[in-house]
Design an enzyme around this catalytic site. Structure first.
Site, mmCIF file in Angstrom:
data_model
loop_
_atom_site.group_PDB
_atom_site.id
_atom_site.type_symbol
_atom_site.label_atom_id
_atom_site.label_comp_id
_atom_site.label_asym_id
_atom_site.label_seq_id
_atom_site.Cartn_x
_atom_site.Cartn_y
_atom_site.Cartn_z
ATOM 1 N N ASP A 188 21.250 -2.182 -7.533
ATOM 2 C CA ASP A 188 22.757 -2.351 -7.578
ATOM 3 C C ASP A 188 23.422 -1.298 -7.395
ATOM 4 O O ASP A 188 24.489 -1.007 -7.420
ATOM 5 C CB ASP A 188 23.123 -2.715 -9.306
ATOM 6 N N ASP A 238 16.795 -3.216 -10.410
ATOM 7 C CA ASP A 238 17.925 -4.094 -10.086
ATOM 8 C C ASP A 238 18.966 -3.874 -8.986
ATOM 9 O O ASP A 238 19.730 -5.024 -8.521
ATOM 10 C CB ASP A 238 19.012 -3.923 -11.384
ATOM 11 N N ARG A 249 0.874 -1.192 0.032
ATOM 12 C CA ARG A 249 -0.012 0.267 0.035
ATOM 13 C C ARG A 249 0.832 1.133 0.000
ATOM 14 O O ARG A 249 0.845 2.174 1.010
ATOM 15 C CB ARG A 249 -0.981 -0.160 1.023
#
Length: 417
Positions: free
Chosen positions: A278, A276, A204
């Site tokens: 990273d 990702d 939420r």
């Protein structure tokens, strides 16, 4: 009322109404909120839970502009209920500002309320099933530069007969496990969420139903419950979702948008997604018809909602949120950690929590109290400001309406930020 009629009435209101803004720069559906203008000024003089001079007493009656002669943490044992027609000017607090720590705050029925530069932190000692901020009914409210965290049910939740609300430049953080929710934004209409950070909420972020604009926000480290939940209900919804940033974190295991259906009608544009984890901001703009949006009914043009004055690019929105979201006149240890350690890690650091008093958050911390400036007449405006701006430092004239339409006290509090 049919949704089409309601949309037309919103457009009529947005184009025909020329009322004074809640404060210079106010935006969105709640921009013309009046707060306590026309009423009296209440100066909070202590950090007590209740009694004369307390924050609880200050907001217990309508038609007040609330300012602070003290900074620090207010520990509350029971929920605070904010009355209608109230302005809360947290930016007036000296030192490190104000944190309200304990059982949460209800704005249900707080029609015409302005709340700025304050921190509401609930925690596991709050009542089970309650929100850090909850709104079940009311209209014309604006929350600007507010930091909200640690709700036991939702952290900031609107769920009811509510309309014309803005949440701008705020932080909605760390709903507590096992629920861990940013919040519902399920209203009868007219909720703007602008340049706000949702961080470390399992789900939420937010969950939306009704009339909504979601513009220039950042959502970080949502959990398996989902980021922006698009309706997930039988009722129709109509939303603009524009130029936002979604960055996956260590807790993220699901796409940014979830649980939409054909009843959720949305104009979506230029939303940035970095999945990702990273440590580098190297995501991409989602295609307007991306499957990441789930089965939303896409619209070819935006709904005519009262929106931001300046639409930022997603990466500029990210920089703006990092720099100034939340009660950022003085960032406390909680917001500093969330921004400087977690969000800035760009996917590498972040966690869902069940107890905010443990490491690394460590509770609300200590807020320096500071010293309030000299105010000879006790009307909430410092002598130095009154002398410089032509009001009388020896006469209680702070509630008087000035030539620009704001009360003298409003001109002072607006000058602080």
């Amino acid at each position: 009322m049919k949704w089409t009629v309601y949309l037309v009435s919103l457009l009529t209101l947005a184009t025909a109404c020329s009322a004074l803004l809640a404060f210079p720069g106010a935006e969105g559906f709640g921009a013309q909120t009046t707060g306590g203008r026309g009423g009296s000024v209440y100066v909070v003089t202590n950090l007590n839970d209740s009694g004369a001079g307390s924050f609880r007493d200050a907001v217990s009656q309508s038609n007040r502009i609330v300012v602070f002669a003290v900074g620090g943490v207010i520990n509350i044992s029971s929920r605070i209920v904010v009355s209608s027609h109230v302005t809360i000017a947290g930016q007036t607090a000296p030192g490190g500002g104000i944190t309200v720590w304990g059982n949460g705050v209800s704005y249900s029925g707080a029609t015409n309320s302005i709340t700025r530069y304050i921190r509401y932190r609930m925690g596991k000692g709050g009542d089970s099933g309650k929100d850090a901020i909850t709104i079940a009914n009311g209209q014309n409210m604006i929350f600007d530069h507010v930091s909200v965290s640690w709700g036991r049910d939702e952290t900031f939740s609107i769920n009811g007969d509510v309309t014309n609300v803005t949440i701008s430049d705020s932080i909605i953080a760390q709903g507590l496990e096992t629920h861990s929710c940013g919040g519902l934004m399920q209203s009868t209409g007219g909720v703007s969420i602008i340049r706000t950070l949702y961080i470390d909420n399992q789900t939420r972020n937010p969950k939306v139903k009704g009339i909504n604009e979601f513009v220039n926000n950042v959502v970080y480290n949502w959990g398996s419950g989902g980021g922006y939940i698009a309706g997930d209900s039988a009722g129709d919804s109509f939303a603009n979702i524009i130029n936002n940033v979604f960055i996956s974190g260590p807790s993220t295991s699901i796409t940014a948008f979830t649980r939409g259906n054909a009843n959720f009608h949305a104009y979506v544009s230029n939303n940035y997604y970095d999945p990702d984890k990273d440590g580098t901001l190297n995501g991409f703009i989602l295609s307007p018809t991306s499957t990441n949006y789930s089965p939303i009914d896409f619209q070819s043009s935006r709904y005519p909602y009262p929106t931001v004055n300046t639409l930022l690019s997603p990466l500029d929105a990210y920089a703006k949120v990092k720099a100034s979201a939340g009660a950022s006149k003085f960032r406390d240890s909680v917001d500093s950690y969330l921004i400087n350690t977690e969000l800035s890690s760009l996917g590498k650091i972040g966690a869902l929590i069940s107890d905010p008093t443990t490491s690394p958050v460590g509770g609300p911390g200590t807020i320096p109290g500071g010293t309030a400036p000299k105010d000879s007449d006790g009307d909430g405006i410092p002598d130095s400001y009154e002398t410089a701006h032509g009001t009388d430092p020896n006469t209680n004239d702070s509630a008087k309406i000035a030539s620009n339409g704001y009360a003298n006290i409003e001109n002072y509090i607006n000058s602080l930020v």
